[in-house]
Every structure is written in structure tokens, then in C-alpha cells.
Design a protein around this motif. Structure first.
Motif, mmCIF file in Angstrom:
data_model
loop_
_atom_site.group_PDB
_atom_site.id
_atom_site.type_symbol
_atom_site.label_atom_id
_atom_site.label_comp_id
_atom_site.label_asym_id
_atom_site.label_seq_id
_atom_site.Cartn_x
_atom_site.Cartn_y
_atom_site.Cartn_z
ATOM 1 N N ALA A 191 14.907 7.177 -0.680
ATOM 2 C CA ALA A 191 14.663 7.989 0.516
ATOM 3 C C ALA A 191 15.584 7.551 1.646
ATOM 4 C CB ALA A 191 13.205 7.876 0.946
ATOM 5 N N ARG A 192 15.699 6.244 1.836
ATOM 6 C CA ARG A 192 16.574 5.730 2.892
ATOM 7 C C ARG A 192 18.033 6.083 2.635
ATOM 8 N NH1 ARG A 192 13.076 1.354 2.166
ATOM 9 N NH2 ARG A 192 14.664 0.169 1.055
ATOM 10 N N ALA A 193 18.371 6.350 1.369
ATOM 11 C CA ALA A 193 19.747 6.706 1.009
ATOM 12 C C ALA A 193 19.936 8.219 0.891
ATOM 13 C CB ALA A 193 20.139 6.020 -0.296
ATOM 14 N N GLY A 194 18.959 8.999 1.364
ATOM 15 C CA GLY A 194 19.150 10.438 1.461
ATOM 16 C C GLY A 194 18.542 11.310 0.390
ATOM 17 N N VAL A 195 17.781 10.762 -0.538
ATOM 18 C CA VAL A 195 17.185 11.582 -1.595
ATOM 19 C C VAL A 195 15.792 12.035 -1.133
ATOM 20 C CG1 VAL A 195 16.476 11.693 -4.009
ATOM 21 C CG2 VAL A 195 18.437 10.292 -3.352
ATOM 22 N N GLU A 223 -1.913 3.766 -0.922
ATOM 23 C CA GLU A 223 -2.681 4.672 -1.770
ATOM 24 C C GLU A 223 -3.904 5.203 -1.035
ATOM 25 O OE1 GLU A 223 -4.815 4.932 -6.151
ATOM 26 O OE2 GLU A 223 -3.492 3.246 -5.708
ATOM 27 N N ALA A 224 -4.594 4.342 -0.317
ATOM 28 C CA ALA A 224 -5.764 4.781 0.453
ATOM 29 C C ALA A 224 -5.354 5.824 1.497
ATOM 30 C CB ALA A 224 -6.430 3.582 1.120
ATOM 31 N N ASP A 225 -4.187 5.633 2.097
ATOM 32 C CA ASP A 225 -3.702 6.595 3.088
ATOM 33 C C ASP A 225 -3.314 7.927 2.445
ATOM 34 O OD1 ASP A 225 -2.739 6.991 5.982
ATOM 35 O OD2 ASP A 225 -1.024 7.610 4.759
ATOM 36 N N LEU A 226 -2.801 7.888 1.229
ATOM 37 C CA LEU A 226 -2.344 9.108 0.548
ATOM 38 C C LEU A 226 -3.480 9.962 -0.019
ATOM 39 C CD1 LEU A 226 0.737 7.901 -1.508
ATOM 40 C CD2 LEU A 226 0.714 9.675 0.233
ATOM 41 N N ARG A 227 -4.566 9.328 -0.422
ATOM 42 C CA ARG A 227 -5.637 10.053 -1.126
ATOM 43 C C ARG A 227 -6.098 11.320 -0.413
ATOM 44 N NH1 ARG A 227 -8.506 5.043 -2.385
ATOM 45 N NH2 ARG A 227 -7.494 4.277 -4.259
ATOM 46 N N PRO A 228 -6.279 11.312 0.916
ATOM 47 C CA PRO A 228 -6.723 12.549 1.571
ATOM 48 C C PRO A 228 -5.715 13.698 1.488
ATOM 49 C CG PRO A 228 -7.133 10.654 2.995
ATOM 50 C CD PRO A 228 -6.304 10.168 1.843
ATOM 51 N N SER A 229 -4.453 13.401 1.195
ATOM 52 C CA SER A 229 -3.420 14.437 1.082
ATOM 53 C C SER A 229 -3.377 15.066 -0.307
ATOM 54 C CB SER A 229 -2.045 13.835 1.375
ATOM 55 O OG SER A 229 -2.006 13.294 2.660
ATOM 56 N N LEU A 230 -4.134 14.521 -1.225
ATOM 57 C CA LEU A 230 -4.137 15.005 -2.605
ATOM 58 C C LEU A 230 -5.369 15.858 -2.849
ATOM 59 C CD1 LEU A 230 -3.108 11.671 -4.353
ATOM 60 C CD2 LEU A 230 -1.623 13.550 -3.645
ATOM 61 N N PRO A 231 -5.288 16.819 -3.740
ATOM 62 C CA PRO A 231 -4.115 17.233 -4.495
ATOM 63 C C PRO A 231 -3.264 18.224 -3.698
ATOM 64 C CG PRO A 231 -5.971 18.540 -5.194
ATOM 65 C CD PRO A 231 -6.478 17.561 -4.145
ATOM 66 N N ALA A 241 3.045 14.506 2.868
ATOM 67 C CA ALA A 241 2.188 13.405 2.429
ATOM 68 C C ALA A 241 2.933 12.084 2.289
ATOM 69 C CB ALA A 241 1.518 13.761 1.098
ATOM 70 N N VAL A 242 4.196 12.133 1.856
ATOM 71 C CA VAL A 242 4.871 10.897 1.457
ATOM 72 C C VAL A 242 6.037 10.459 2.334
ATOM 73 C CG1 VAL A 242 4.219 11.271 -0.966
ATOM 74 C CG2 VAL A 242 6.483 12.003 -0.171
ATOM 75 N N ARG A 243 6.530 11.326 3.182
ATOM 76 C CA ARG A 243 7.767 11.020 3.912
ATOM 77 C C ARG A 243 7.712 9.710 4.675
ATOM 78 N NH1 ARG A 243 12.253 12.968 3.982
ATOM 79 N NH2 ARG A 243 13.721 13.247 5.580
ATOM 80 N N ILE A 244 6.657 9.476 5.443
ATOM 81 C CA ILE A 244 6.581 8.259 6.259
ATOM 82 C C ILE A 244 6.653 6.998 5.387
ATOM 83 C CG2 ILE A 244 4.054 8.219 6.335
ATOM 84 C CD1 ILE A 244 4.325 7.207 9.241
ATOM 85 N N TRP A 245 6.002 7.058 4.213
ATOM 86 C CA TRP A 245 5.975 5.877 3.335
ATOM 87 C C TRP A 245 7.281 5.733 2.562
ATOM 88 C CZ3 TRP A 245 2.758 3.403 5.751
ATOM 89 C CH2 TRP A 245 1.541 3.938 6.169
#
Length: 177
Positions: free
Chosen positions: A38-42, A142-150, A26-30
Motif C-alpha cells: 500500500a505504501r508503494a502504491g498498490v 481485526e477487532a476494528d475491521l469486524r464492524p466493516s464486514l461483510p 474498511a482497510v485503507r487506514i491500516w
């Protein structure tokens, strides 16, 4: 991890984080675009404590104490059902958040010299998706993420990560019981 601090990570900083691999689809691309951690490896995570002790102070004894502290806590299930906001930050809110708070409190009880976020902010368990963005960008994300929840996740471990001046490296994992 460093909400409001952008890319201001420093060599020797450490953090205790709960990895949430279930969030990655759900979140990797963002996160890759809008989260410096994320860009630093976490990976996608909920922070237990940032910053923790400087890496030079984290030795086998420190890890043994962390292992004992976390070993007193039960592993748990969590759900991510909705987004939340801090100024310039979009995050996913874990439900329940009390187990994360108890983990933070247990570490800070042992190391009061390492308050969450250096004492700047009250700890509020969250999984950062984007930071340093204006509200219109966060609205779109947020609008893009909503369909991936919950989605649900299991929390069996806490990871110790260390910044080496370029990126974050995994140093140890501690199992919950």
C-alpha cells in the motif's frame, strides 16, 4: 503481495492483481500503516500472481496472451466476510476463493517459470491488511475491521503492476468476460 518480505520489492518485479476498491473504506487506514504494498502504491487487492515475469520480459505479446487467458474467465462477485491470519499477517478472506485460484492456475499453466510467491508458499487468495506485526497488533486491527464486514465486490479486471524501484505502477488491465 510480498507477504513476509516486508519492503523487499525490486525494480522490474511485476504482479497480477485484482483491485478491490470496495475494500478501501474498511482497510485503507491500516494498509497505509502496515502493508508495504500500500505504501508503494498498490490499492487494496487480491494477488493473482506475484512475482510474475520480470518487466523486461513483458511486451505486447505477453499482454496479448494475458488478455486471451483472462478473457476466457467470467467476471464474478465476491464477498469478504471474515479475517484470516498467516504468521504476522492479517488478511480478509474472499468467498468464494476458487475463481482467484483458477486465474492463478491459468497464468502458471502458461508460465510455469513464474510460480506463485517464487514457489515459497502455496497460493491462498487473500487481501492483505497488515503484515510484519505481532499478534497483539493484529488482534486490535481485526477487532476494528469486524464492524466493516461483510462487504461485496465485483471482479471485472486483472491489473498488471510493475515496480520501478520506488513504487508500483499500473501497466495494463485485462478484462474478464
Amino acid at each position: 503481495m510480498a507477504d513476509g518480505e516486508s519492503d523487499g520489492f525490486v525494480a522490474g518485479q511485476t504482479a497480477l492483481v485484482v483491485p478491490v476498491p470496495e475494500a478501501e473504506p474498511a482497510v485503507r487506514i491500516w494498509r497505509d500503516r502496515f502493508d508495504p504494498a500500500a505504501r508503494a502504491g498498490v490499492p487494496a487487492h487480491v494477488t493473482v500472481l506475484f512475482p510474475f515475469l520480470h518487466a523486461s520480459l513483458v511486451d505486447a505479446g505477453t499482454c496479448a496472451v494475458l488478455d486471451e487467458i483472462f478473457g476466457r474467465h467470467e467476471s464474478f462477485d465476491v464477498r469478504f466476510e471474515e479475517c484470516g491470519r498467516f504468521p504476522g499477517v492479517l488478511y480478509l478472506a474472499p468467498v468464494p476463493d476458487a475463481p482467484f485460484r483458477r486465474l492463478t492456475e491459468a497464468v502458471v499453466d502458461r508460465w510455469p517459470e513464474a510460480p506463485p510467491y517464487g514457489g515459497k508458499y502455496e497460493p491462498h487468495p487473500h487481501l492483505t491488511v497488515a503484515q510484519g506485526q505481532d499478534e497483539s497488533v493484529l488482534d486490535e486491527l481485526e477487532a476494528d475491521l469486524r464492524p466493516s464486514l461483510p462487504f461485496a465486490a465485483r471482479v471485472p479486471t486483472i491489473d498488471l503492476v510493475v515496480h520501478n524501484g520506488i513504487d508500483w505502477q499500473h501497466r495494463a488491465s485485462f478484462a474478464l468476460r
